[in-house]
Design a protein around this motif. Structure first.
Motif, mmCIF file in Angstrom:
data_model
loop_
_atom_site.group_PDB
_atom_site.id
_atom_site.type_symbol
_atom_site.label_atom_id
_atom_site.label_comp_id
_atom_site.label_asym_id
_atom_site.label_seq_id
_atom_site.Cartn_x
_atom_site.Cartn_y
_atom_site.Cartn_z
ATOM 1 N N LEU A 191 -10.303 73.721 91.908
ATOM 2 C CA LEU A 191 -11.469 74.533 91.543
ATOM 3 C C LEU A 191 -12.168 74.009 90.291
ATOM 4 O O LEU A 191 -13.401 73.888 90.274
ATOM 5 N N PRO A 192 -11.447 73.692 89.203
ATOM 6 C CA PRO A 192 -12.152 73.098 88.056
ATOM 7 C C PRO A 192 -12.825 71.775 88.393
ATOM 8 O O PRO A 192 -13.933 71.487 87.918
ATOM 9 N N VAL A 193 -12.150 70.939 89.200
ATOM 10 C CA VAL A 193 -12.753 69.656 89.592
ATOM 11 C C VAL A 193 -14.044 69.894 90.374
ATOM 12 O O VAL A 193 -15.076 69.228 90.158
ATOM 13 N N ALA A 194 -14.024 70.851 91.306
ATOM 14 C CA ALA A 194 -15.216 71.143 92.102
ATOM 15 C C ALA A 194 -16.340 71.692 91.229
ATOM 16 O O ALA A 194 -17.514 71.337 91.426
ATOM 17 N N ALA A 195 -16.002 72.551 90.267
ATOM 18 C CA ALA A 195 -17.029 73.119 89.386
ATOM 19 C C ALA A 195 -17.731 72.023 88.583
ATOM 20 O O ALA A 195 -18.959 72.006 88.470
ATOM 21 N N VAL A 196 -16.952 71.090 88.037
ATOM 22 C CA VAL A 196 -17.543 69.987 87.264
ATOM 23 C C VAL A 196 -18.366 69.078 88.178
ATOM 24 O O VAL A 196 -19.470 68.636 87.820
ATOM 25 N N ALA A 197 -17.849 68.776 89.369
ATOM 26 C CA ALA A 197 -18.564 67.891 90.297
ATOM 27 C C ALA A 197 -19.899 68.511 90.717
ATOM 28 O O ALA A 197 -20.932 67.815 90.767
ATOM 29 N N PHE A 198 -19.916 69.795 91.037
ATOM 30 C CA PHE A 198 -21.167 70.465 91.407
ATOM 31 C C PHE A 198 -22.163 70.445 90.255
ATOM 32 O O PHE A 198 -23.372 70.249 90.463
ATOM 33 N N ALA A 199 -21.673 70.680 89.038
ATOM 34 C CA ALA A 199 -22.571 70.700 87.882
ATOM 35 C C ALA A 199 -23.202 69.334 87.653
ATOM 36 O O ALA A 199 -24.416 69.212 87.440
ATOM 37 N N VAL A 200 -22.387 68.268 87.704
ATOM 38 C CA VAL A 200 -22.909 66.914 87.492
ATOM 39 C C VAL A 200 -23.895 66.536 88.592
ATOM 40 O O VAL A 200 -24.976 65.973 88.318
ATOM 41 N N ALA A 201 -23.551 66.846 89.838
ATOM 42 C CA ALA A 201 -24.445 66.516 90.952
ATOM 43 C C ALA A 201 -25.745 67.301 90.861
ATOM 44 O O ALA A 201 -26.835 66.760 91.123
ATOM 45 N N GLY A 202 -25.661 68.579 90.477
ATOM 46 C CA GLY A 202 -26.872 69.388 90.359
ATOM 47 C C GLY A 202 -27.804 68.871 89.289
ATOM 48 O O GLY A 202 -29.038 68.838 89.470
ATOM 49 N N ILE A 203 -27.251 68.453 88.153
ATOM 50 C CA ILE A 203 -28.085 67.916 87.076
ATOM 51 C C ILE A 203 -28.668 66.559 87.471
ATOM 52 O O ILE A 203 -29.831 66.255 87.187
ATOM 53 N N ALA A 204 -27.872 65.718 88.143
ATOM 54 C CA ALA A 204 -28.336 64.387 88.528
ATOM 55 C C ALA A 204 -29.462 64.451 89.556
ATOM 56 O O ALA A 204 -30.390 63.623 89.538
ATOM 57 N N LEU A 205 -29.426 65.432 90.463
ATOM 58 C CA LEU A 205 -30.439 65.535 91.516
ATOM 59 C C LEU A 205 -31.700 66.256 91.065
ATOM 60 O O LEU A 205 -32.728 66.176 91.745
ATOM 61 N N ALA A 206 -31.630 66.952 89.958
ATOM 62 C CA ALA A 206 -32.745 67.802 89.544
ATOM 63 C C ALA A 206 -33.976 66.965 89.226
ATOM 64 O O ALA A 206 -33.891 65.872 88.649
ATOM 65 N N ALA A 207 -35.139 67.504 89.609
ATOM 66 C CA ALA A 207 -36.384 66.844 89.245
ATOM 67 C C ALA A 207 -36.614 66.940 87.744
ATOM 68 O O ALA A 207 -37.150 66.016 87.126
ATOM 69 N N CYS A 208 -36.217 68.059 87.143
ATOM 70 C CA CYS A 208 -36.274 68.222 85.692
ATOM 71 C C CYS A 208 -34.839 68.433 85.204
ATOM 72 O O CYS A 208 -34.305 69.544 85.280
ATOM 73 N N ARG A 209 -34.212 67.392 84.717
ATOM 74 C CA ARG A 209 -32.798 67.462 84.359
ATOM 75 C C ARG A 209 -32.550 68.342 83.141
ATOM 76 O O ARG A 209 -31.494 68.964 83.021
#
Length: 311
Positions: A191-209
């Motif tokens: 669960l902690p690994v998934a939370a960090v992975a989702f956060a990094v992926a969400g920031i990386a994909l964002a049009a406005c990081r």
């Protein structure tokens, strides 16, 4: 794919991933605390050790052990007529014993033995041969008996020292608890690994990081705050569900000791999330102030004077 559609798609996917990350924050902290805090015998004993000095816990133990000794006396010696005379000496002796270094040693060893027994039942047990997980109070009774005998309390030498086993986990619940414990150990890592992975992926994909980072930080702070609230509500529900004969202050002290690490981690999440969000907002303002308001002027070519053409 048109640039506008691609930007909207990235923003939507980033929002979904950021939401998942923030939702997983409280569950990640809870599962990691249970898997790596409560499930570690050394950490558990260290956490419970200060409770040997807590007056409410010592009083609850004195009452429980004293009543157990008196029940054994009544059952085996049949001296009910003298119960009112002997009982105060027994309870005073147990209460006095809880203030000694020997009690603190017995407290730590008892917690270690009980924790080991519970973990062994949850990790290595067999559903076909499940037995209740118990802890033996005979060593405590023996030390109380010795102290009463030294104080020349009547009938102290005749107090029976039986192997009084107190059930920690009933046999019928072990199968269900074992499955839940297996899930918890897996969740405590993933669960902690998934939370960090989702956060990094969400920031990386964002049009406005910058905006995505701010949303992730605020969501993390909100998750920590919800976890603090859940701990407070859980404490109230735990105490409200106790029988009247159980010491509520003692159980409250145990609850606070066991959840202290989780409560600290929750406040760290709140502080870290708010700090990152504030820093992101401040750096954004500084960047906007340094950026020129309009487009830079472009140099215009100077007109050349007409040249005379000689006939």
């Amino acid at each position: 794919m048109p640039e506008g559609v691609s930007r909207r798609l990235r923003s939507g996917l980033s929002a979904v991933l950021t939401t998942f990350s923030c939702l997983l924050v409280p569950f990640s902290a809870l599962s990691a605390w249970a898997a790596y805090g409560l499930a570690d015998t050394g950490r558990y004993v260290t956490t419970m050790a200060p409770l040997a000095h807590d007056p409410d816990v010592r009083e609850a133990i004195a009452d429980t052990v004293g009543d157990g000794i008196m029940d054994e006396i009544d059952h085996q010696m049949d001296i009910r007529v003298t119960r009112g005379t002997v009982a105060p000496f027994v309870h005073d002796a147990v209460r006095s014993f809880t203030q000694t270094a020997a009690f603190r040693t017995a407290w730590n060893e008892g917690n270690r033995a009980a924790h080991d027994a519970v973990l062994r039942a949850l990790r290595e047990g067999d559903d076909d041969r499940d037995r209740p997980v118990t802890v033996d109070l005979a060593p405590v009774t023996a030390q109380v008996k010795a102290q009463l005998t030294e104080d020349h309390v009547p009938l102290a030498a005749r107090i029976p020292v039986e192997h009084t086993e107190v059930a920690l986990l009933p046999a019928q619940d072990l199968g269900r608890l074992r499955k839940g414990f297996d899930v918890l150990e897996v969740a405590g890592f993933w669960l902690p690994v998934a939370a960090v992975a989702f956060a990094v992926a969400g920031i990386a994909l964002a049009a406005c990081r910058r905006r995505a980072l701010t949303a992730t930080a605020l969501g993390t702070a909100l998750g920590g705050a919800l976890l603090v609230l859940a701990l407070a509500v859980g404490r109230g529900l735990t105490l409200a569900g106790l029988p009247d004969e159980v010491s509520h202050p003692a159980v409250g002290a145990v609850y606070d000791a066991l959840t202290a690490t989780l409560r600290t981690a929750s406040w760290i999440l709140v502080g870290l999330g708010l700090t990152v969000a504030a820093l992101t907002w401040l750096t954004g303002r500084v960047t906007r102030r340094r950026r020129p308001n309009g487009p830079a002027p472009t140099s215009q070519p100077q007109p050349q004077p007409p040249t005379s053409v000689e006939a």
